[in-house]
Scaffold this active site. Structure first.
Site, PDB file in Angstrom:
ATOM      1  N   ALA A  65       0.851  -1.248  -0.030  1.00  0.00           N
ATOM      2  CA  ALA A  65       0.020   0.029   0.158  1.00  0.00           C
ATOM      3  C   ALA A  65       0.777   1.285   0.116  1.00  0.00           C
ATOM      4  O   ALA A  65       2.111   1.196   0.236  1.00  0.00           O
ATOM      5  CB  ALA A  65      -0.889  -0.110   1.142  1.00  0.00           C
ATOM      6  N   GLY A 110       0.377  -4.853   0.870  1.00  0.00           N
ATOM      7  CA  GLY A 110      -0.723  -4.995   0.262  1.00  0.00           C
ATOM      8  C   GLY A 110      -0.597  -5.670  -1.253  1.00  0.00           C
ATOM      9  O   GLY A 110      -1.509  -6.180  -1.792  1.00  0.00           O
ATOM     10  N   GLU A 113      -1.121  -9.192  -0.345  1.00  0.00           N
ATOM     11  CA  GLU A 113      -2.428  -9.419  -0.019  1.00  0.00           C
ATOM     12  C   GLU A 113      -3.293  -9.741  -1.371  1.00  0.00           C
ATOM     13  O   GLU A 113      -4.263 -10.566  -1.251  1.00  0.00           O
ATOM     14  CB  GLU A 113      -2.880  -8.326   0.919  1.00  0.00           C
ATOM     15  CG  GLU A 113      -2.219  -8.528   2.340  1.00  0.00           C
ATOM     16  CD  GLU A 113      -2.471  -7.192   3.265  1.00  0.00           C
ATOM     17  OE1 GLU A 113      -1.919  -6.274   2.997  1.00  0.00           O
ATOM     18  OE2 GLU A 113      -3.272  -7.343   4.315  1.00  0.00           O
ATOM     19  N   GLU A 133       4.482  -4.888   7.201  1.00  0.00           N
ATOM     20  CA  GLU A 133       3.868  -3.747   8.001  1.00  0.00           C
ATOM     21  C   GLU A 133       4.204  -3.493   9.414  1.00  0.00           C
ATOM     22  O   GLU A 133       4.278  -2.266   9.642  1.00  0.00           O
ATOM     23  CB  GLU A 133       2.322  -4.076   7.866  1.00  0.00           C
ATOM     24  CG  GLU A 133       1.704  -4.016   6.565  1.00  0.00           C
ATOM     25  CD  GLU A 133       1.596  -5.404   5.883  1.00  0.00           C
ATOM     26  OE1 GLU A 133       2.322  -6.279   6.300  1.00  0.00           O
ATOM     27  OE2 GLU A 133       0.825  -5.442   4.722  1.00  0.00           O
TER      28      GLU A 133
HETATM   29  N1  COA Z   1       4.485   3.072  -0.746  1.00  0.00           N
HETATM   30  C1  COA Z   1       5.011   4.056  -1.532  1.00  0.00           C
HETATM   31  N2  COA Z   1       6.034   4.296  -2.147  1.00  0.00           N
HETATM   32  C2  COA Z   1       6.895   3.121  -2.382  1.00  0.00           C
HETATM   33  C3  COA Z   1       6.534   2.063  -1.929  1.00  0.00           C
HETATM   34  C4  COA Z   1       5.245   1.843  -1.302  1.00  0.00           C
HETATM   35  N3  COA Z   1       5.065   0.887  -0.486  1.00  0.00           N
HETATM   36  N4  COA Z   1       7.471   1.309  -2.316  1.00  0.00           N
HETATM   37  C5  COA Z   1       8.066   1.742  -2.848  1.00  0.00           C
HETATM   38  N5  COA Z   1       7.937   3.048  -3.218  1.00  0.00           N
HETATM   39  C6  COA Z   1       8.678   3.885  -3.839  1.00  0.00           C
HETATM   40  C7  COA Z   1       9.984   4.552  -3.112  1.00  0.00           C
HETATM   41  O1  COA Z   1       9.355   5.519  -2.075  1.00  0.00           O
HETATM   42  C8  COA Z   1      10.619   5.239  -4.338  1.00  0.00           C
HETATM   43  O2  COA Z   1       9.861   6.405  -4.747  1.00  0.00           O
HETATM   44  P1  COA Z   1      10.946   7.882  -5.134  1.00  0.00           P
HETATM   45  O3  COA Z   1      11.981   7.435  -6.219  1.00  0.00           O
HETATM   46  O4  COA Z   1       9.924   8.707  -5.403  1.00  0.00           O
HETATM   47  O5  COA Z   1      11.799   7.954  -3.780  1.00  0.00           O
HETATM   48  C9  COA Z   1      10.255   4.326  -5.435  1.00  0.00           C
HETATM   49  O6  COA Z   1       8.955   3.681  -5.010  1.00  0.00           O
HETATM   50  C10 COA Z   1      11.381   3.171  -5.418  1.00  0.00           C
HETATM   51  O7  COA Z   1      11.570   2.528  -4.290  1.00  0.00           O
HETATM   52  P2  COA Z   1      12.916   2.462  -3.563  1.00  0.00           P
HETATM   53  O8  COA Z   1      12.845   2.100  -2.387  1.00  0.00           O
HETATM   54  O9  COA Z   1      13.824   3.475  -4.055  1.00  0.00           O
HETATM   55  O10 COA Z   1      13.270   0.924  -4.416  1.00  0.00           O
HETATM   56  P3  COA Z   1      14.467  -0.167  -3.707  1.00  0.00           P
HETATM   57  O11 COA Z   1      14.750  -1.077  -4.742  1.00  0.00           O
HETATM   58  O12 COA Z   1      15.790   0.597  -3.122  1.00  0.00           O
HETATM   59  O13 COA Z   1      13.722  -0.697  -2.546  1.00  0.00           O
HETATM   60  C11 COA Z   1      11.921  -1.803  -1.431  1.00  0.00           C
HETATM   61  C12 COA Z   1      12.467  -1.663  -3.120  1.00  0.00           C
HETATM   62  C13 COA Z   1      10.413  -2.845  -2.069  1.00  0.00           C
HETATM   63  C14 COA Z   1      12.732  -2.967  -0.689  1.00  0.00           C
HETATM   64  C15 COA Z   1      11.471  -0.470  -0.972  1.00  0.00           C
HETATM   65  O14 COA Z   1      10.824   0.163  -1.787  1.00  0.00           O
HETATM   66  C16 COA Z   1      10.520  -0.865   0.243  1.00  0.00           C
HETATM   67  O15 COA Z   1      10.928  -1.303   1.310  1.00  0.00           O
HETATM   68  N6  COA Z   1       9.269  -0.469   0.197  1.00  0.00           N
HETATM   69  C17 COA Z   1       7.974  -0.408   1.051  1.00  0.00           C
HETATM   70  C18 COA Z   1       7.751  -1.884   1.148  1.00  0.00           C
HETATM   71  C19 COA Z   1       6.501  -2.045   2.452  1.00  0.00           C
HETATM   72  O16 COA Z   1       6.974  -1.699   3.518  1.00  0.00           O
HETATM   73  N7  COA Z   1       5.604  -2.315   1.711  1.00  0.00           N
HETATM   74  C20 COA Z   1       4.164  -2.536   2.867  1.00  0.00           C
HETATM   75  C21 COA Z   1       3.577  -1.170   3.053  1.00  0.00           C
HETATM   76  S1  COA Z   1       2.166  -1.332   4.107  1.00  0.00           S
END
Ligand code: COA
Length: 259
Positions: A65, A110, A113, A133
């Site tokens: 999400a 999400g 999910e 989460e």
């Molecule tokens: N919500 C909003 N934005 C997200 C996102 C999320 N769940 N997951 C990734 N993004 C965005 C990042 O903020 C980034 O945006 P930006 O370029 O404007 O800064 C872009 O997507 C790329 O993500 P980035 O983190 O730079 O890629 P990465 O390869 O370094 O890492 C992940 C990938 C998936 C490990 C990391 O993005 C992450 O941990 N995301 C969140 C996962 C999470 O907690 N999901 C559950 C949410 S309830």
């Protein structure tokens, strides 16, 4: 159809692509709403036989999400967002067609999910799945505490939800979270092959089978088997049952019409 959700149709198979690759296809309200509305619309169309759900770009199915959108929410807005997520999961489960998740990369929060709401999950070797989460001080809100436990058992679900650990595709296969793991370049071909196979079957039979497996999960075996017997017998009033059995006797391929 909005640009954040791409739609492509090949005969009875529709591929929906979640399309926010710059945000790893994170689910904001607009994207969840677009997906919900697309499923509702497709469910009205009897000629749709299978839906494939995948993510745009190389990296992600859905990385969760949208955290930026959720950051400012209070409890009321968060409840409304969770209700929206649950609505899309339930629409996928109630649709007359199977929905196959083609998990091409991260399926976190999400995203995991959403995949769990699908009938089955095929994952790329590069996929990473999990419910992270708790790292954000929240819990899964789109059905993860329930569907993950039902899919992989409570012990493994507790471990994944309490630790927030991300697992790779091989581990996801080992615990039964995904049905198969496929080389990244072959993922959509593999999923489309499976979709084609299902497309060739009796659509009424597929719809009933889907409904019974889904509904039966929450019922006693006796009541669920009664529903099965009713659905089984109702299919004997269909043209597809006549065609399927006649084709077998005549040693030819059945041609089903969904009537
Ligand atoms: N919500 C909003 N934005 C997200 C996102 C999320 N769940 N997951 C990734 N993004 C965005 C990042 O903020 C980034 O945006 P930006 O370029 O404007 O800064 C872009 O997507 C790329 O993500 P980035 O983190 O730079 O890629 P990465 O390869 O370094 O890492 C992940 C990938 C998936 C490990 C990391 O993005 C992450 O941990 N995301 C969140 C996962 C999470 O907690 N999901 C559950 C949410 S309830």
């Amino acid at each position: 159809m909005s640009d954040i959700l791409l739609r492509e149709r090949d005969a009875g198979t529709v591929t929906l692509t979640l399309n926010r690759p710059d945000k790893l296809n994170a689910l904001n309200e607009a994207l969840v709403t677009a997906l919900h509305d697309a499923i509702v619309e497709l469910d009205r169309d009897a000629s749709v036989r299978v839906v494939i759900l995948t993510g745009a770009g190389e990296k992600a199915f859905v990385a969760g999400a949208d955290i930026a959108a959720m950051a400012g929410m209070g409890p009321i807005a968060a409840k409304a967002f969770a209700d929206l997520g649950h609505a899309v999961g339930e629409r996928i489960e109630r649709a007359h067609f199977p929905v196959i998740a083609a998990v091409n990369g991260f399926a976190l929060g999400g995203g995991c999910e959403l995949a769990l709401s699908c009938d089955f999950i095929y994952a790329s070797e590069k996929a990473k799945l999990g419910q992270p989460e708790v790292n954000l001080g929240i819990i899964p809100g789109f059905g993860g505490t329930q569907r993950l436990a039902r899919r992989v058992g409570v012990a493994k679900a507790r471990e994944l939800v309490y630790t927030g650990d991300t697992i790779d595709a091989a581990e996801a296969l080992r615990i039964g979270l995904v049905n198969a793991v496929v080389a990244p370049a072959e993922l959509l071909t593999k999923v489309r092959d499976v979709a084609k196979k299902i497309e060739g079957k009796g659509p009424l039979a597929i719809a009933q089978a889907k409904r019974l497996v889904y509904r039966g999960e929450d019922l006693s075996l006796q009541v669920a088997n009664e529903l099965e017997a009713q659905a089984f017998s109702a299919l004997f009033g269909s043209n597809d049952q006549k065609e399927g059995m006649t084709a077998f006797v005549e040693k030819r391929k059945a041609s089903f019409t969904g009537t």
